[in-house]
Design an enzyme around this catalytic site. Structure first.
Site, PDB file in Angstrom:
ATOM      1  N   HIS A 271       0.825  -1.202   0.000  1.00 53.41           N
ATOM      2  CA  HIS A 271       0.000   0.000   0.000  1.00 53.41           C
ATOM      3  C   HIS A 271       0.866   1.262   0.000  1.00 53.41           C
ATOM      4  CE1 HIS A 271      -3.784   2.141   1.274  1.00 53.41           C
ATOM      5  NE2 HIS A 271      -2.871   3.036   1.633  1.00 53.41           N
TER       6      HIS A 271
ATOM      7  N   GLU B 123       1.512   3.828  -3.281  1.00 51.83           N
ATOM      8  CA  GLU B 123       1.117   5.230  -3.182  1.00 51.83           C
ATOM      9  C   GLU B 123       2.263   6.177  -3.555  1.00 51.83           C
ATOM     10  OE1 GLU B 123      -1.937   6.282  -2.632  1.00 51.83           O
ATOM     11  OE2 GLU B 123      -1.242   8.359  -2.809  1.00 51.83           O
TER      12      GLU B 123
END
Ligand code: W6P
Length: 360
Positions: free
Chosen positions: A227, A231
């Site tokens: 994650h 990002e």
């Protein structure tokens, strides 16, 4: 209304944090006895944590609590609190099995909390832009940090319990913790996903180079690392891509270095996307500031801004939430920029898994 009394009672009880080490030790032995202990712990701990968030959701500044999206999230929290409190005492494996079904359903109920809260913030921003007074966003920002950090912890606890029920688990995994996670492998996958997204949006994606020991592993939660790197790489790709549009020069690659230290594993992500002004740096981590033009597509009536979840701009909450994922296990995320050149992101992951969960 009766439930609110109970919410206040439970919301004032102490929260009990756990460490990565503890989760690994406990989870590596998923006997019936331990599953029962785990369920009994969650039966108390989850309503305590959920009650706190419910109370905070009721008392937000600037009328945020009354925004339809926030009311919806508040209802999810209250429903989950009720589900947990109405469950009988867990005495045997049949209770445990049924309880596990309940918390699995709770996890699903809360799947869309992040985009829904983002919508709530947007509903607030619409009216705040109208009265141009210099608003103080600190309180809302700090609430959202506490709220999302708490959510990471709650989902980690539920996720760990659910994973312990798996019939043929990966021998290197304890729940969602991978005891021999290769940061290089996870980073490679995150790069691939970010580049695919960039390609869909721009028809092109800059190269990414990566340096690091392919044999190095340490215990961590791969989904959290994915994650965060996804990002950051997305941000870098977008910056480079937008700077080099209609340009004859080849776009400079995004460069990633993975360093395995004693305290920390640090992942540096460098781009030559032109950087951002020093004055703009603090804004990167605020929830109320977002450059995402696509957000205007969000509709009050639509359940979620479906279109937005698939664009690179997202909700503009990606960076602050990535930093919370890092902080959850004692790490951090820092961003430094040279305006006119490019940006470096330093993602520090704590190696000593004995830092306790931060509990807001
Ligand atoms: C930019 C802006 C940014 C934020 C976060 C990570 C990387 C980058 N690059 O230009």
């Amino acid at each position: 209304k009766k439930v609110m009394e109970e919410v206040h009672q439970w919301g004032s009880m102490k929260q009990h944090g756990v460490t990565l080490k503890y989760m690994m030790e406990f989870g590596s032995n998923p006997t019936d006895k331990n599953l029962l202990l785990s369920a009994q712990f969650l039966h108390i701990e989850l309503p305590v944590r959920i009650a706190r968030r419910s109370i905070e959701l009721e008392n937000l500044p600037c009328g945020l609590s009354q925004k339809p999206a926030v009311l919806k999230v508040r209802d999810w929290y209250l429903d989950s609190f009720r589900d947990l409190r109405s469950f009988r005492e867990i005495k045997d494996m049949s209770d445990e099995k049924e309880f596990t079904k309940i918390i699995k359903a709770i996890k699903v109920r809360h799947d869309n909390v992040v985009p829904t809260m983002a919508l709530g913030v947007l509903q607030l921003k619409r009216i705040m832009n109208a009265n141009t007074a210099i608003e103080d966003h600190t309180e809302i920002h700090e609430f959202l940090d506490r709220f999302f950090l708490s959510r990471i912890g709650i989902r980690m606890l539920i996720g760990q319990h659910l994973e312990l029920h798996k019939t043929n688990p990966n021998p290197n995994c304890v729940g969602c913790i991978h005891t021999k996670m290769s940061p290089l492998d996870v980073t490679r996958n995150a790069i691939e996903d970010a580049r695919a997204m960039c390609y869909r949006e721009y028809g092109n994606a800059p190269e990414v180079t990566i340096y690091g020991d392919p044999d190095f592993t340490f215990p961590y939660v791969p989904s959290h690392l994915h994650h965060m790197v996804f990002e950051l790489v997305k941000n870098s790709l977008r910056a480079v891509q937008e700077r080099f549009v209609d340009d004859d020069r080849v776009a400079p690659p995004v460069r990633i270095i993975i360093a395995d230290g004693i305290e920390d594993v640090t992942i540096k992500i460098s781009d030559e996307g032109g950087g951002i002004p020093r004055s703009g740096l603090p804004k990167l981590f605020t929830y109320l500031y977002s450059t995402a033009k696509t957000n205007q597509l969000l509709d009050e009536d639509s359940d979620l801004g479906i279109a937005n979840t698939v664009t690179m701009a997202g909700y503009g909450h990606g960076l602050p939430i990535s930093r919370l994922y890092a902080k959850y296990f004692g790490g951090d995320l820092q961003i430094l920029s040279m305006e006119g050149y490019g940006t470096d992101a330093y993602l520090h992951l704590c190696r000593l898994g004995d830092s306790e969960e931060p509990l807001p």
